[in-house]
Design an enzyme around this catalytic site. Structure first.
Site, PDB file in Angstrom:
ATOM      1  NE  ARG A 125       5.711  -8.292  19.691  1.00  0.00           N
ATOM      2  CZ  ARG A 125       6.271  -7.169  20.119  1.00  0.00           C
ATOM      3  NH1 ARG A 125       7.493  -6.841  19.711  1.00  0.00           N
ATOM      4  NH2 ARG A 125       5.625  -6.376  20.947  1.00  0.00           N
ATOM      5  CG  ASP A 318       6.569  -1.615  27.732  1.00  0.00           C
ATOM      6  OD1 ASP A 318       6.155  -2.707  27.309  1.00  0.00           O
ATOM      7  OD2 ASP A 318       6.479  -0.556  27.078  1.00  0.00           O
ATOM      8  CE  LYS A 345       3.925  -5.608  25.738  1.00  0.00           C
ATOM      9  NZ  LYS A 345       3.777  -4.295  25.067  1.00  0.00           N
ATOM     10  NE  ARG A 349       9.081  -8.115  27.369  1.00  0.00           N
ATOM     11  CZ  ARG A 349       9.013  -6.902  26.857  1.00  0.00           C
ATOM     12  NH1 ARG A 349       8.072  -6.060  27.282  1.00  0.00           N
ATOM     13  NH2 ARG A 349       9.867  -6.505  25.934  1.00  0.00           N
ATOM     14  NE  ARG A 391      10.250  -2.620  27.508  1.00  0.00           N
ATOM     15  CZ  ARG A 391      10.804  -1.419  27.328  1.00  0.00           C
ATOM     16  NH1 ARG A 391      11.786  -1.021  28.127  1.00  0.00           N
ATOM     17  NH2 ARG A 391      10.392  -0.621  26.350  1.00  0.00           N
TER      18      ARG A 391
END
Length: 432
Positions: A125, A318, A345, A349, A391
């Site tokens: 990241r 998020d 992330k 995503r 998530r």
């Protein structure tokens, strides 16, 4: 690889849920308590993997932390500028918040040497967005790709105050610079194009720092002195979002989510779902330790498409994975844009949700900065993957509540990063 999680359609959802403590606030509470003088007591701390990573790092730096898995966590701080040099590498696990904010904490500790690393996902990241402004303050930070990727090494220096203009709205960048500014002489400010979540400003003020806020600019005056506090962490609206969507799309459902943080810099998900026609009531508003809190009541309702982008994005970034699930069940074409940040992330995503919802039969198009979702097509159970992203795993579980047949989610246990009780709560509220 853990055991897959199987989920079948729910007839209805009902009951009350006290969602897990807010992850963002939990990190900041631990860090500021460790930098304060005296013993702080934190109630409602998220018992997840990410805050545990923060606690482990702070212990290695000299803070005394007890009761991390209990209802009350006690932190005896060392005071600003008094962290101990760790004997080993600091492992941040999967927590980007821990790494980015700790860079700000460590950069201004003169003579302190630390090496920071994390798991494979965290090491991939981007870190330069935080490293660059800290270097402008005089920080000495080295790492892969010129300091852009972990592992990172930090040699603490006496920092200078700066006025930093951030090209993006990022609470992690802002917080890292403000934390570094606690030990810099003078006023350190961060200006953003759009205001990001302001938990750091609120909590710094509660611990005794001088914090100034003017529009999208936040500033802290150093050198500061922090005093121990008693805190209560509200429920995480990012965790509540899974139930807000699930309660909206599963027929005949009604859920009450108690004690949820409704900080206006975080409530974009409420605005987006309202635009989609969701039936959500915000009840019993109050303030807890400087943070607005409320109970959220959601009832099932027919959803319609909307456009999600612009100034909403920092307030709901998020929640976009689970909002994509809501869009699959909404009439019309939902457009999600300005969300390229999701590509860096825990997983990419945008690509991940497009691929996995596509496996369930969603009509979904991936774009460079978002998604286009044609709702109203029935989802069909299939094998899907979490990509080790908490998530994503929980969003796919919500999709499985309305998909025909059985949905099998590979590697579901990553949910413990932010919501260890998620599957337990799911079993409790679903009515077979």
């Amino acid at each position: 690889m853990g055991q897959a999680f199987s989920i079948t359609p729910a007839r209805r959802l009902s009951g009350e849920i006290a969602v897990a403590g807010d992850k963002s606030i939990s990190h900041r509470a631990l860090m500021l308590a460790a930098l304060a003088e005296g013993e702080s007591v934190i109630e409602g701390l998220l018992p997840g993997d990410d805050p545990r990573s923060t606690a482990a790092c702070l212990r290695a730096l000299g803070a005394e932390i007890s009761g991390i898995d209990g209802p009350s966590v006690r932190v005896r701080g060392v005071g600003l500028g008094r962290l101990h040099e760790p004997a080993d590498v600091l492992d941040m696990g999967n927590s980007g918040t821990t790494m980015r904010l700790m860079l700000g904490v460590l950069a201004g500790q003169p003579g302190l040497f630390c090496t920071l690393t994390g798991d494979r996902s965290l090491r991939s990241r981007p870190m330069l967005r935080v490293v660059s402004p800290l270097r402008q303050m005089g920080a000495r930070i080295w790492g892969r790709e010129e300091g852009g990727r972990a592992p990172l090494a930090v040699w603490g220096e006496q920092l200078r105050a700066i006025d930093f203009v951030s090209p993006v709205a990022s609470a992690q960048v802002k917080s890292a610079v403000l934390l570094a500014g606690l030990l810099a002489e003078g006023l350190t400010s961060v200006s953003e194009p759009v205001r990001s979540r302001d938990h750091s400003e609120r909590m710094l003020r509660a611990f005794g720092a001088e914090v100034l806020v003017d529009g999208t600019t936040a500033a802290v005056r150093g050198p500061a002195r922090l005093r121990a506090q008693s805190l209560r962490v509200p429920g995480d609206i990012s965790s509540a979002a899974f139930w807000l969507v699930a309660g909206s799309i599963v027929p005949d459902s009604q859920l009450l989510l108690s004690g949820v943080g409704v900080n206006p810099t975080r409530t974009g998900v409420l605005d987006a779902l309202a635009a989609m026609g969701a039936d959500i009531a915000v009840e019993n508003r109050r303030e807890v330790c400087g943070e607005p809190v409320a109970d959220l009541r959601v009832r099932s309702a027919p959803l319609k498409a909307c456009t999600i982008g612009g100034e909403w994005i920092p307030r709901l970034v998020d929640e976009i994975p689970v909002l994509a699930v809501a869009a699959c069940c909404a009439a019309g074409k939902t457009v999600i844009r300005d969300a390229a940040e999701l590509r860096v992330k825990e997983s990419d995503r945008l690509a991940t949700m497009a691929r996995e919802l596509g496996r369930l039969g969603a009509h979904i198009e991936e774009r460079p900065d978002g998604l286009v979702i044609e709702g109203g097509h029935r989802l069909v159970g299939a094998g899907v993957e979490s990509h080790d992203d908490h998530r994503v795993a929980m969003s796919l579980a919500v999709a499985g509540l309305v998909a025909t047949g059985t949905t099998e989610i590979a590697d579901p246990d990553c949910a413990t990063v932010s919501y260890p009780q998620f599957y337990e709560h799911l079993a409790r509220v679903r009515q077979q």
